[in-house]
Motif scaffolding. Structure first.
Motif, PDB file in Angstrom:
ATOM      1  N   GLN A 132       0.839  -1.187   0.017  1.00 22.23           N
ATOM      2  CA  GLN A 132      -0.113  -0.137  -0.102  1.00 22.23           C
ATOM      3  C   GLN A 132       0.751   1.204   0.134  1.00 22.23           C
ATOM      4  O   GLN A 132       2.136   1.193   0.455  1.00 22.23           O
ATOM      5  CB  GLN A 132      -0.814   0.054   1.323  1.00 22.23           C
ATOM      6  CG  GLN A 132      -2.111  -1.197   1.156  1.00 22.23           C
ATOM      7  CD  GLN A 132      -3.028  -0.611   2.214  1.00 22.23           C
ATOM      8  OE1 GLN A 132      -2.721  -0.574   3.409  1.00 22.23           O
ATOM      9  NE2 GLN A 132      -4.246  -1.341   2.077  1.00 22.23           N
ATOM     10  N   ALA A 133       0.319   2.453  -0.360  1.00 22.25           N
ATOM     11  CA  ALA A 133       1.093   3.459  -0.485  1.00 22.25           C
ATOM     12  C   ALA A 133       1.396   4.009   0.910  1.00 22.25           C
ATOM     13  O   ALA A 133       0.714   3.823   1.909  1.00 22.25           O
ATOM     14  CB  ALA A 133       0.179   4.701  -1.059  1.00 22.25           C
TER      15      ALA A 133
ATOM     16  N   SER B  28       8.136   5.082   2.028  1.00 23.34           N
ATOM     17  CA  SER B  28       6.953   5.805   1.929  1.00 23.34           C
ATOM     18  C   SER B  28       6.890   5.794   0.313  1.00 23.34           C
ATOM     19  O   SER B  28       6.839   6.740  -0.358  1.00 23.34           O
ATOM     20  CB  SER B  28       7.697   7.265   2.089  1.00 23.34           C
ATOM     21  OG  SER B  28       8.126   7.610   3.397  1.00 23.34           O
ATOM     22  N   LEU B  29       6.473   4.627  -0.079  1.00 20.22           N
ATOM     23  CA  LEU B  29       6.353   4.182  -1.705  1.00 20.22           C
ATOM     24  C   LEU B  29       5.048   4.863  -2.028  1.00 20.22           C
ATOM     25  O   LEU B  29       3.926   4.940  -1.130  1.00 20.22           O
ATOM     26  CB  LEU B  29       6.120   2.681  -1.815  1.00 20.22           C
ATOM     27  CG  LEU B  29       7.374   1.983  -1.519  1.00 20.22           C
ATOM     28  CD1 LEU B  29       7.152   0.524  -1.598  1.00 20.22           C
ATOM     29  CD2 LEU B  29       8.097   2.148  -2.977  1.00 20.22           C
ATOM     30  N   LYS B  30       4.849   5.287  -3.215  1.00 19.28           N
ATOM     31  CA  LYS B  30       3.973   5.950  -3.785  1.00 19.28           C
ATOM     32  C   LYS B  30       3.357   5.181  -5.029  1.00 19.28           C
ATOM     33  O   LYS B  30       4.035   4.520  -5.734  1.00 19.28           O
ATOM     34  CB  LYS B  30       4.162   7.317  -4.509  1.00 19.28           C
ATOM     35  CG  LYS B  30       4.893   8.262  -3.204  1.00 19.28           C
ATOM     36  CD  LYS B  30       5.466   9.477  -3.865  1.00 19.28           C
ATOM     37  CE  LYS B  30       6.245  10.434  -2.882  1.00 19.28           C
ATOM     38  NZ  LYS B  30       6.731  11.525  -3.559  1.00 19.28           N
ATOM     39  N   PRO B  31       2.072   5.412  -5.317  1.00 15.21           N
ATOM     40  CA  PRO B  31       1.554   4.810  -6.828  1.00 15.21           C
ATOM     41  C   PRO B  31       2.486   4.716  -7.786  1.00 15.21           C
ATOM     42  O   PRO B  31       2.759   3.722  -8.696  1.00 15.21           O
ATOM     43  CB  PRO B  31       0.160   5.172  -6.833  1.00 15.21           C
ATOM     44  CG  PRO B  31      -0.414   5.635  -5.377  1.00 15.21           C
ATOM     45  CD  PRO B  31       1.005   6.155  -4.759  1.00 15.21           C
ATOM     46  N   GLU B  32       3.069   5.768  -8.006  1.00 12.81           N
ATOM     47  CA  GLU B  32       3.964   6.184  -9.223  1.00 12.81           C
ATOM     48  C   GLU B  32       5.201   5.508  -8.899  1.00 12.81           C
ATOM     49  O   GLU B  32       6.014   5.589 -10.065  1.00 12.81           O
ATOM     50  CB  GLU B  32       4.320   7.849  -9.324  1.00 12.81           C
ATOM     51  CG  GLU B  32       4.587   8.319  -8.068  1.00 12.81           C
ATOM     52  CD  GLU B  32       3.409   9.031  -7.322  1.00 12.81           C
ATOM     53  OE1 GLU B  32       2.470   8.313  -7.271  1.00 12.81           O
ATOM     54  OE2 GLU B  32       3.831  10.513  -6.937  1.00 12.81           O
ATOM     55  N   ASP B  33       5.720   4.758  -7.841  1.00 16.34           N
ATOM     56  CA  ASP B  33       6.694   3.926  -7.804  1.00 16.34           C
ATOM     57  C   ASP B  33       6.413   2.490  -8.533  1.00 16.34           C
ATOM     58  O   ASP B  33       7.318   1.778  -8.656  1.00 16.34           O
ATOM     59  CB  ASP B  33       7.044   3.684  -6.415  1.00 16.34           C
ATOM     60  CG  ASP B  33       7.740   5.093  -5.574  1.00 16.34           C
ATOM     61  OD1 ASP B  33       7.308   5.260  -4.863  1.00 16.34           O
ATOM     62  OD2 ASP B  33       8.423   5.906  -6.279  1.00 16.34           O
ATOM     63  N   THR B  34       5.466   2.436  -8.889  1.00 14.97           N
ATOM     64  CA  THR B  34       4.866   1.123  -9.521  1.00 14.97           C
ATOM     65  C   THR B  34       5.708   1.004 -10.927  1.00 14.97           C
ATOM     66  O   THR B  34       5.787   1.640 -11.867  1.00 14.97           O
ATOM     67  CB  THR B  34       3.481   0.904  -9.771  1.00 14.97           C
ATOM     68  OG1 THR B  34       2.872   0.962  -8.586  1.00 14.97           O
ATOM     69  CG2 THR B  34       2.830  -0.275 -10.695  1.00 14.97           C
TER      70      THR B  34
ATOM     71  N   VAL C 242       2.230  -0.561  -6.223  1.00 16.73           N
ATOM     72  CA  VAL C 242       1.976   0.348  -4.957  1.00 16.73           C
ATOM     73  C   VAL C 242       0.524   0.810  -5.380  1.00 16.73           C
ATOM     74  O   VAL C 242       0.428   1.287  -5.952  1.00 16.73           O
ATOM     75  CB  VAL C 242       2.855   1.539  -4.851  1.00 16.73           C
ATOM     76  CG1 VAL C 242       2.514   2.144  -3.652  1.00 16.73           C
ATOM     77  CG2 VAL C 242       4.536   0.924  -4.752  1.00 16.73           C
ATOM     78  N   SER C 243      -0.502   0.329  -4.214  1.00 16.92           N
ATOM     79  CA  SER C 243      -1.710   0.560  -4.526  1.00 16.92           C
ATOM     80  C   SER C 243      -1.859   2.114  -3.551  1.00 16.92           C
ATOM     81  O   SER C 243      -1.458   2.066  -2.573  1.00 16.92           O
ATOM     82  CB  SER C 243      -2.406  -0.509  -3.964  1.00 16.92           C
ATOM     83  OG  SER C 243      -2.323  -0.784  -2.576  1.00 16.92           O
ATOM     84  N   SER C 244      -3.031   2.571  -4.122  1.00 21.12           N
ATOM     85  CA  SER C 244      -3.297   3.848  -3.439  1.00 21.12           C
ATOM     86  C   SER C 244      -4.343   3.624  -2.371  1.00 21.12           C
ATOM     87  O   SER C 244      -5.010   2.615  -2.276  1.00 21.12           O
ATOM     88  CB  SER C 244      -3.874   4.881  -4.551  1.00 21.12           C
ATOM     89  OG  SER C 244      -4.907   4.371  -5.331  1.00 21.12           O
TER      90      SER C 244
END
Length: 125
Positions: free
Chosen positions: A13-14, A84-90, A123-125
């Motif tokens: 998850q984000a 601190s992963l973000k969806p845009e890191d997918t 990474v899911s939002s």
């Protein structure tokens, strides 16, 4: 023959964290720079982070302060700690080894000659 094997990808998850590993063989690991790149669907492969033989590091602006690259020469392994992963890191994340011994941490894919098969990070939002 040089081989690189990534592991540690997955679904998170984000705001979460993952640690990627890249185990290398077939080369004097400690004397080469190592890099991490990523490729999202429909996009080019982008630089993420690199570490030189002397453990100097370099990061893409988009991951500075969130990702950390480090290496364990005794285990011939390079790691990418992602916080601190973000969806845009997918993306699919690839590790690579530099072309030249005693090289610095470079951000251009052409400076790397061997690549792993990649590991998916979602990474899911």
């Amino acid at each position: 023959q040089v081989q690189l094997v990534e592991s540690g990808g997955g679904l998170v998850q984000a705001g979460g964290s993952l640690r990627l590993s890249c185990a290398a063989s077939g080369r004097t690991f400690s004397t080469y720079a190592m890099g991490w790149f990523r490729q999202a669907p429909g996009k080019e492969r982008d630089f993420v982070a690199a570490i030189g033989w002397s453990v100097d590091t370099a990061y893409a602006n988009s991951v500075k302060g969130r990702f950390t690259i480090f290496r364990d020469n005794a285990k011939n392994t390079v790691y990418l700690q992602m916080n601190s992963l973000k969806p845009e890191d997918t993306a699919v994340y690839y590790c690579a080894t530099g072309r030249r011994r005693w090289g610095p941490p470079l951000s251009t894919a052409d400076e790397y000659d061997y690549w792993g098969q990649g590991t998916q990070v979602t990474v899911s939002s």
